[in-house]
Design a protein around this motif. Structure first.
Motif, short mmCIF file in Angstrom:
data_model
loop_
_atom_site.label_atom_id
_atom_site.label_comp_id
_atom_site.label_asym_id
_atom_site.label_seq_id
_atom_site.Cartn_x
_atom_site.Cartn_y
_atom_site.Cartn_z
N ALA A 65 -10.25 -5.57 -28.07
CA ALA A 65 -10.95 -5.78 -26.79
C ALA A 65 -9.97 -5.64 -25.62
CB ALA A 65 -11.60 -7.16 -26.77
N ASP A 66 -8.72 -6.08 -25.82
CA ASP A 66 -7.71 -5.91 -24.77
C ASP A 66 -7.40 -4.43 -24.55
OD1 ASP A 66 -7.61 -8.63 -24.49
OD2 ASP A 66 -5.59 -8.88 -25.31
N LEU A 67 -7.34 -3.66 -25.63
CA LEU A 67 -7.12 -2.23 -25.49
C LEU A 67 -8.29 -1.58 -24.75
CD1 LEU A 67 -5.60 -1.29 -28.96
CD2 LEU A 67 -4.41 -1.31 -26.76
N ASP A 68 -9.50 -1.96 -25.09
CA ASP A 68 -10.67 -1.42 -24.39
C ASP A 68 -10.57 -1.72 -22.89
OD1 ASP A 68 -11.89 -0.37 -26.66
OD2 ASP A 68 -13.00 -2.21 -27.08
N ARG A 69 -10.15 -2.94 -22.56
CA ARG A 69 -10.04 -3.33 -21.16
C ARG A 69 -8.96 -2.54 -20.44
NH1 ARG A 69 -7.32 -7.57 -19.24
NH2 ARG A 69 -7.09 -8.40 -21.36
N LEU A 70 -7.87 -2.26 -21.14
CA LEU A 70 -6.80 -1.44 -20.55
C LEU A 70 -7.32 -0.07 -20.15
CD1 LEU A 70 -3.87 -0.48 -19.99
CD2 LEU A 70 -3.65 -0.07 -22.46
N GLY A 78 -10.68 5.99 -11.78
CA GLY A 78 -10.89 7.42 -11.65
C GLY A 78 -9.72 8.26 -12.10
N ARG A 79 -8.93 7.70 -13.02
CA ARG A 79 -7.74 8.41 -13.48
C ARG A 79 -7.86 8.79 -14.95
NH1 ARG A 79 -4.83 4.38 -10.02
NH2 ARG A 79 -3.87 5.57 -8.30
N ARG A 80 -7.10 9.81 -15.34
CA ARG A 80 -6.94 10.19 -16.73
C ARG A 80 -5.45 10.13 -17.06
NH1 ARG A 80 -11.08 12.36 -19.39
NH2 ARG A 80 -9.74 13.71 -20.66
N LEU A 123 -7.74 8.35 -26.52
CA LEU A 123 -8.11 9.76 -26.69
C LEU A 123 -9.11 10.27 -25.66
CD1 LEU A 123 -8.31 10.30 -30.56
CD2 LEU A 123 -6.70 11.33 -28.95
N PRO A 124 -10.19 9.53 -25.35
CA PRO A 124 -11.16 10.08 -24.39
C PRO A 124 -10.59 10.29 -22.99
CG PRO A 124 -12.14 8.29 -25.67
CD PRO A 124 -10.67 8.28 -25.95
N LEU A 125 -9.49 9.59 -22.68
CA LEU A 125 -8.90 9.71 -21.35
C LEU A 125 -7.66 10.59 -21.32
CD1 LEU A 125 -9.17 6.04 -19.99
CD2 LEU A 125 -10.50 8.03 -19.28
N LYS A 169 -3.02 19.29 -31.75
CA LYS A 169 -2.38 20.51 -31.23
C LYS A 169 -3.38 21.43 -30.54
CE LYS A 169 -2.78 22.82 -35.73
NZ LYS A 169 -2.04 23.31 -36.92
N HIS A 170 -4.65 21.39 -30.95
CA HIS A 170 -5.64 22.28 -30.34
C HIS A 170 -5.88 21.94 -28.87
CE1 HIS A 170 -8.03 18.75 -31.41
NE2 HIS A 170 -8.97 19.18 -30.58
N ARG A 171 -5.51 20.74 -28.46
CA ARG A 171 -5.64 20.35 -27.06
C ARG A 171 -4.30 20.45 -26.31
NH1 ARG A 171 -8.27 14.67 -26.35
NH2 ARG A 171 -7.85 15.30 -24.19
N GLY A 172 -3.29 20.93 -27.00
CA GLY A 172 -1.97 21.03 -26.38
C GLY A 172 -1.29 19.68 -26.21
N ILE A 173 -1.82 18.65 -26.85
CA ILE A 173 -1.22 17.32 -26.75
C ILE A 173 -0.04 17.22 -27.70
CG2 ILE A 173 -1.60 14.85 -27.12
CD1 ILE A 173 -4.51 15.29 -26.27
N ARG A 174 1.10 16.87 -27.17
CA ARG A 174 2.31 16.71 -27.99
C ARG A 174 2.45 15.24 -28.39
NH1 ARG A 174 6.71 17.07 -25.57
NH2 ARG A 174 5.99 16.87 -23.41
#
Length: 249
Positions: A65-70, A78-80, A123-125, A169-174
């Motif tokens: 729940a703390d992670l969700d709140r973060l 409005g940030r990613r 991940l979604p952000l 890797k398909h999203r270019g995320i290292r």
């Protein structure tokens, strides 16, 4: 212009030690930083020291729940996320014969489960081409007596870095791991055995290190910045040992 100019970073366990040094360095390099910590007073002090480029979100990475709140806080602003440093973790000590269920739950919950769900819930952000840095430990590649459970939990996190580097890797995320050696932090001081001073304990820990000393938090933060920034744009899936050479020589 800083190496992270205009980017957004999240650092868990960011109120002290390596986490704070990294959050501060990220902000100095132009990032807006969200940092977490379990203690309100320490977290507030860390945010005040970093200044207007920081937001503190009190929480524990073992509490979903703390992670969700973060991440809801980041989203509500409005940030990613461009940089995620899953730094929060904890050390356990004890030989095989002495390890308890409580020790096991603590080490795996904080180090492995905490890292796993921190990244999953981010991940979604996460922007495409983002950088994820996982905190491991040089102990994960050694057989040091008395820290087997801690070492195993950190070795598991290193394994996740490899897997996630492939999966994202398909999203270019290292995805990379940062493995600090002994570092002058509150955690190292807290590990001082009975009958010794923190200074004596640091000297004992530093004795086998080829560079002859423990690291400063700022040195670990510089390595975290390297993995977070475009300076490491062709690096993914590695574990970077910042250990004064103890695991290499």
């Amino acid at each position: 212009m800083g190496q992270l100019e205009g980017r957004v970073a999240v650092v868990t366990g960011g109120s002290k030690g390596i986490g704070f040094a990294s959050a501060l360095r990220f902000a100095q390099e132009g990032a807006y930083v969200y940092l977490t910590g379990r203690g309100k007073e320490e977290l507030d002090e860390a945010v005040a020291r970093i200044g207007p480029r920081a937001t503190g979100v009190r929480g524990d990475v073992t509490n979903l729940a703390d992670l969700d709140r973060l991440f809801a806080t980041v989203d509500a602003d409005g940030r990613r996320i461009d940089v995620l440093f899953a730094n929060a973790g904890g050390t356990t000590f004890g030989a095989l014969a002495d390890v308890t269920e409580e020790d096991y739950a603590y080490a795996t919950g904080l180090n492995l489960r905490g890292s796993l769900f921190t990244v999953q819930k981010a991940l979604p952000l996460l922007n495409d081409n983002a950088s994820v840095v996982l905190a491991t430990s040089t102990t994960g590649a050694r057989g040091s007596a008395g820290v087997g459970l801690y070492a195993a939990s950190k070795a598991a996190v290193r394994s996740l870095a490899r897997t996630w580097a492939n999966e994202l890797k398909h999203r270019g995320i290292r995805v990379n791991a940062l493995a600090p050696g002994a570092t002058r932090t509150p955690a190292l001081a807290a590990a001082t055995p009975e009958g010794a001073t923190p200074e004596e304990f640091r000297a004992m820990v530093a004795a086998p290190v080829p560079l002859g000393r423990v690291a400063e938090p700022e040195e670990q933060a510089a390595a975290a910045l390297f993995l977070a920034s475009d300076q490491s744009s062709y690096i993914t899936g590695i574990e970077l040992h910042v250990d004064g050479g103890i695991n290499q020589i």
